[in-house]
Structures are given as structure tokens and as C-alpha cells.
Scaffold this motif. Structure first.
Motif, PDB file in Angstrom:
ATOM      1  N   GLU A  34      -3.421 -15.280   6.762  1.00  0.00           N
ATOM      2  CA  GLU A  34      -2.851 -16.625   6.772  1.00  0.00           C
ATOM      3  C   GLU A  34      -3.924 -17.616   7.208  1.00  0.00           C
ATOM      4  O   GLU A  34      -4.593 -17.403   8.224  1.00  0.00           O
ATOM      5  N   VAL A  35      -4.100 -18.665   6.399  1.00  0.00           N
ATOM      6  CA  VAL A  35      -5.052 -19.727   6.740  1.00  0.00           C
ATOM      7  C   VAL A  35      -4.393 -21.058   6.448  1.00  0.00           C
ATOM      8  O   VAL A  35      -3.590 -21.175   5.514  1.00  0.00           O
ATOM      9  N   ALA A  36      -4.743 -22.073   7.239  1.00  0.00           N
ATOM     10  CA  ALA A  36      -4.191 -23.413   7.044  1.00  0.00           C
ATOM     11  C   ALA A  36      -5.173 -24.430   7.604  1.00  0.00           C
ATOM     12  O   ALA A  36      -5.296 -24.572   8.820  1.00  0.00           O
ATOM     13  N   HIS A  44      -1.685 -27.906  -2.738  1.00  0.00           N
ATOM     14  CA  HIS A  44      -0.512 -27.041  -2.676  1.00  0.00           C
ATOM     15  C   HIS A  44      -0.886 -25.760  -1.939  1.00  0.00           C
ATOM     16  O   HIS A  44      -1.955 -25.190  -2.174  1.00  0.00           O
ATOM     17  N   GLY A  45      -0.001 -25.302  -1.074  1.00  0.00           N
ATOM     18  CA  GLY A  45      -0.174 -23.974  -0.515  1.00  0.00           C
ATOM     19  C   GLY A  45       0.232 -22.933  -1.547  1.00  0.00           C
ATOM     20  O   GLY A  45       0.976 -23.228  -2.485  1.00  0.00           O
ATOM     21  N   TYR A  46      -0.265 -21.721  -1.384  1.00  0.00           N
ATOM     22  CA  TYR A  46       0.165 -20.656  -2.285  1.00  0.00           C
ATOM     23  C   TYR A  46       0.145 -19.311  -1.575  1.00  0.00           C
ATOM     24  O   TYR A  46      -0.539 -19.123  -0.568  1.00  0.00           O
ATOM     25  N   VAL A  47       0.935 -18.391  -2.124  1.00  0.00           N
ATOM     26  CA  VAL A  47       1.028 -17.029  -1.592  1.00  0.00           C
ATOM     27  C   VAL A  47       0.817 -16.049  -2.738  1.00  0.00           C
ATOM     28  O   VAL A  47       1.021 -16.375  -3.906  1.00  0.00           O
ATOM     29  N   GLY A  48       0.416 -14.850  -2.398  1.00  0.00           N
ATOM     30  CA  GLY A  48       0.203 -13.815  -3.400  1.00  0.00           C
ATOM     31  C   GLY A  48      -0.697 -12.732  -2.863  1.00  0.00           C
ATOM     32  O   GLY A  48      -0.603 -12.360  -1.689  1.00  0.00           O
ATOM     33  N   LEU A  49      -1.584 -12.228  -3.725  1.00  0.00           N
ATOM     34  CA  LEU A  49      -2.523 -11.202  -3.284  1.00  0.00           C
ATOM     35  C   LEU A  49      -3.900 -11.479  -3.850  1.00  0.00           C
ATOM     36  O   LEU A  49      -4.065 -12.172  -4.855  1.00  0.00           O
ATOM     37  N   SER A  50      -4.895 -10.945  -3.172  1.00  0.00           N
ATOM     38  CA  SER A  50      -6.266 -10.998  -3.663  1.00  0.00           C
ATOM     39  C   SER A  50      -7.053  -9.862  -3.033  1.00  0.00           C
ATOM     40  O   SER A  50      -6.570  -9.171  -2.131  1.00  0.00           O
ATOM     41  N   GLU A  51      -8.253  -9.673  -3.521  1.00  0.00           N
ATOM     42  CA  GLU A  51      -9.151  -8.672  -2.945  1.00  0.00           C
ATOM     43  C   GLU A  51      -9.932  -9.291  -1.797  1.00  0.00           C
ATOM     44  O   GLU A  51     -10.107 -10.520  -1.719  1.00  0.00           O
ATOM     45  N   HIS A  52     -10.447  -8.439  -0.930  1.00  0.00           N
ATOM     46  CA  HIS A  52     -11.235  -8.919   0.199  1.00  0.00           C
ATOM     47  C   HIS A  52     -12.433  -9.730  -0.305  1.00  0.00           C
ATOM     48  O   HIS A  52     -13.236  -9.240  -1.116  1.00  0.00           O
ATOM     49  N   GLY A  53     -12.539 -10.965   0.164  1.00  0.00           N
ATOM     50  CA  GLY A  53     -13.667 -11.824  -0.188  1.00  0.00           C
ATOM     51  C   GLY A  53     -13.458 -12.667  -1.424  1.00  0.00           C
ATOM     52  O   GLY A  53     -14.280 -13.543  -1.712  1.00  0.00           O
ATOM     53  N   ILE A  54     -12.388 -12.430  -2.184  1.00  0.00           N
ATOM     54  CA  ILE A  54     -12.162 -13.134  -3.454  1.00  0.00           C
ATOM     55  C   ILE A  54     -11.103 -14.204  -3.258  1.00  0.00           C
ATOM     56  O   ILE A  54     -10.049 -13.962  -2.661  1.00  0.00           O
ATOM     57  N   LEU A  55     -11.367 -15.403  -3.791  1.00  0.00           N
ATOM     58  CA  LEU A  55     -10.514 -16.555  -3.516  1.00  0.00           C
ATOM     59  C   LEU A  55      -9.076 -16.352  -3.965  1.00  0.00           C
ATOM     60  O   LEU A  55      -8.139 -16.720  -3.263  1.00  0.00           O
ATOM     61  N   THR A  72      -2.501  -9.297   1.136  1.00  0.00           N
ATOM     62  CA  THR A  72      -1.622 -10.395   0.770  1.00  0.00           C
ATOM     63  C   THR A  72      -2.117 -11.653   1.480  1.00  0.00           C
ATOM     64  O   THR A  72      -2.842 -11.582   2.480  1.00  0.00           O
ATOM     65  N   LEU A  73      -1.700 -12.809   0.943  1.00  0.00           N
ATOM     66  CA  LEU A  73      -2.340 -14.067   1.341  1.00  0.00           C
ATOM     67  C   LEU A  73      -1.325 -15.191   1.412  1.00  0.00           C
ATOM     68  O   LEU A  73      -0.445 -15.304   0.547  1.00  0.00           O
ATOM     69  N   ASP A  74      -1.444 -16.023   2.439  1.00  0.00           N
ATOM     70  CA  ASP A  74      -0.705 -17.284   2.551  1.00  0.00           C
ATOM     71  C   ASP A  74      -1.735 -18.336   2.940  1.00  0.00           C
ATOM     72  O   ASP A  74      -2.243 -18.330   4.062  1.00  0.00           O
TER      73      ASP A  74
END
Length: 366
Positions: free
Chosen positions: A16-18, A156-167, A148-150
Motif C-alpha cells: 500500500e502506497v499513498a 486515480h488510485g488503483y488496486v490489482g497485482l504486479s510483479e516486484h519492481g514493476i509499476l 497485490t497492490l493498492d
């Protein structure tokens, strides 16, 4: 042939980042992944080497990609550089992760993984509804190296998934725009444009709906190929993205279906068909026939069930063959459903066949 269940961490990492400053968002992401990013770099270094791509070529490609990203969106470059700072990694190393698809396009020996996506657009008494599902199929060696990512702080904020280091990769944003992501292969693929994973993150952060997303994508310099299934509460479109242009398809009988081959004639004329065929066509035909036979799914769960396959069927549910060498051990690392109306992503740390035996992680973009 020996198959196996996929090794998974006891607790999947959630980031989680903001922050309104993209560099600081990146620093926070990098700090939370400080122990995992070096492992991701090590796996990709092995895949690059397996593909005959030298370390010098990787660095040169990564630095060119970073420069292109900076010209198109300075904020995206700042976030990548922030991830590098937060993780104690050189910026070109993080750029190489974000451009891993494009760098691997140099290789004739390491084909990309396989994914299957379905989006449904329904109209009932309450009005239009859209929802989607996909498998994310990739190298089993990366099975512990995604999260998973928030993320909040941009438009806009977004949620979902990504790989380590990838935007970015797969997700839904706070405006109700959802994005599923598949990789395609074209003879002209290479470095020089916006990496597909970076473009996905830009779209999720900036676009308030399908029309705005398509406008951003058409304005991006493209030198590689992929497919975005884009949908909001009322509209859906499937894009063939390639160095020869962006080509759009609308739902057929309320459905968008994608595996890993081009569906429009112009980019298909120079497709790297050896990358995915006949597998991609077999998966596409199988799922299309299943949808026709069973009728249109009315819920995300019903749609996800369409991706469950077993022995003797095309590997929509992808289980790794450990008799194969590095670079050929494909696995469905995650199954994801997206719902624009509720701004919700559900991420299953497993294959479609694991539905009902594992809990979905539910993420909502605020």
C-alpha cells in the motif's frame, strides 16, 4: 510428464502506497519490496542469459526504455527511480524489470507465458454491467515474486497485482476503469517505445473511463505488443497493441475473449506465431465453445469457472511441468476478477482450479 502444485508464500505480499509525489510513492514501494526485488532481478537475469541476451544488452535496453518513459511521462520515470532508491537498487535494474517483456522479445528461446481473459458486458433490468476474469500465467520461478497492490496519490488510485519492481499489470481504478493484460508477439517487437507494463500503470492512474484510456494508448509510442481489455461500468473494448498500430474490437454477443494471438488482420500478418500457436488458438476455441454451450455467465464467479480445465483439455488452467527446463515451466500464478461498478479486484493466489479451495483477496480502489 511431472506436474506439481505451485509453491506459494505463506502470506502473499500486499503493498500500500499513498503519496501525491510519484517519486515518493516509488520509494515507499521499493522499501516494502527491498528483500524481494533482488530475487526478481536474479530470476530475470537467468531468463535473459538463457535467451542469449548479454548483460550489456540488458542494461542498454533498460536505459533506452527509461529515457522513453521519461519523455512520455516524467512521473512514471520518477516512480521507477523511487523504487530503485527505496530498494537500494540501480535505476536501470528496475527499468529492466519494467521492460522485461520487451527485452525478452530479443530471445528466440524463451517464449513468454500464456494468459486467458474473458470480459462480459450484460444489460438487464438494472442497466449495463461489466466484469472480467483472467489467469496470469508466467514462469513458476516467479511464483513468490509478485504482490497485490493498492496505490493512491495520482489522479486515480488503483488496486490489482504486479510483479516486484514493476509499476503495473492488472487492476481497476477509483474511477471504475478496469484493465486485463495479455502479451502478444509481433516481428517488429523491441525496445524504443513505452513498455507494456508501464503503459498499463499509466492508464490505470490517469484514465477515467474506456474512451480516455484508448486516447492515452493511441498517443503512446509503441515498439512492442500486447493486449489490454478495457472496461468501465458501461463500455468495453479489446485492443491489439503493436508496433504497427492500435486496433480495437468491441464485444461479440456481449463477450470479449483473449488468449495470446492477434485478433485483427494487420498486426496478425507479421505475428510471431511460433511463440504461442497452436496453444493460443486451442485455448481460444475451447473457451469460446464453452461459452456458447453453457450460455452467458451472469456473475464474476460463473465467468471464472469458465477458465477451469483439466487433463486432455487446452491448458487454460496452467500447471507447470517440472520435467521442462527453466523458461518453459508455465504456471497460472494468479486468477483475477475485476468489477468496475464496485471498483473491486479479487485476486486468487492460485489457478482457476483452486477456486473454492482458496480464499480470494478482495481489494477496493478508493
Amino acid at each position: 510428464m511431472t506436474t506439481t502444485s505451485i509453491p506459494r508464500p505463506a502470506h502473499r505480499r500486499h503493498i500500500e502506497v499513498a503519496d501525491a509525489d510519484p517519486h515518493e510513492r516509488g520509494v515507499a514501494r521499493g522499501a516494502q519490496l527491498r528483500d524481494g526485488i533482488p530475487a526478481a532481478i536474479e530470476v530475470y537475469d537467468r531468463l535473459f542469459t538463457l535467451g542469449g541476451i548479454t548483460p550489456a544488452q540488458v542494461r542498454d535496453d533498460a536505459e533506452r526504455a527509461l529515457d522513453t518513459i521519461g519523455r512520455f511521462r516524467a512521473s512514471a520515470r520518477a516512480e521507477i527511480e523511487g523504487i530503485a532508491r527505496g530498494s537500494g537498487t540501480e535505476p536501470w535494474r528496475i527499468a529492466a524489470l519494467n521492460a522485461r517483456t520487451e527485452i525478452l522479445a530479443r530471445s528466440a528461446t524463451v517464449p513468454p507465458g500464456e494468459c486467458t481473459t474473458i470480459v462480459r458486458q450484460l444489460v438487464d433490468d438494472s442497466g449495463p454491467r461489466t466484469f472480467g476474469v483472467q489467469t496470469w500465467d508466467w514462469h513458476i520461478e516467479l511464483s513468490a515474486l509478485w504482490h497485490t497492490l493498492d496505490t493512491r496519490g495520482g489522479r486515480h488510485g488503483y488496486v490489482g497485482l504486479s510483479e516486484h519492481g514493476i509499476l503495473g499489470k492488472i487492476g481497476v481504478n477509483s474511477a471504475g476503469l478496469a484493465l486485463h493484460f495479455n502479451i502478444l508477439g509481433h516481428a517488429r517487437d523491441g525496445i524504443g517505445g513505452i513498455p507494456m507494463h508501464v503503459l498499463a500503470a499509466i492508464v490505470l492512474e490517469e484514465a477515467g473511463g474506456v474512451a480516455e484510456a484508448v486516447e492515452i494508448i493511441r498517443g503512446a509510442p509503441l515498439a512492442s505488443s500486447g493486449s489490454f481489455a478495457l472496461f468501465d461500468e458501461t463500455e468495453a473494448v479489446l485492443l491489439d497493441l503493436s508496433p504497427v498500430g492500435v486496433f480495437a474490437m468491441r464485444p461479440e454477443h456481449g463477450t470479449l475473449l483473449r488468449t495470446n494471438h492477434f485478433l485483427t488482420p494487420e498486426p496478425a500478418a507479421d505475428e510471431k506465431s511460433w511463440l504461442y500457436q497452436p496453444d493460443s488458438g486451442e485455448r481460444y476455441d475451447f473457451v469460446r465453445a464453452r461459452l456458447a454451450r453453457t450460455g452467458p455467465p451472469a456473475t464474476p464467479d460463473e465467468l471464472a469457472a469458465c477458465l477451469v480445465t483439466g487433463a486432455g483439455e487446452p491448458p487454460v488452467t496452467c500447471v507447470p511441468d517440472l520435467d521442462q527446463p527453466l523458461g518453459q515451466r508455465w504456471a497460472s500464478l494468479a486468477t483475477v476478477t475485476l468489477e468496475p461498478a464496485t471498483r473491486t479486484a479479487r485476486v486468487l493466489d492460485g489457478t482457476p482450479a483452486d477456486i473454492g479451495t482458496r480464499d480470494w483477496r478482495v481489494l477496493t480502489a478508493g
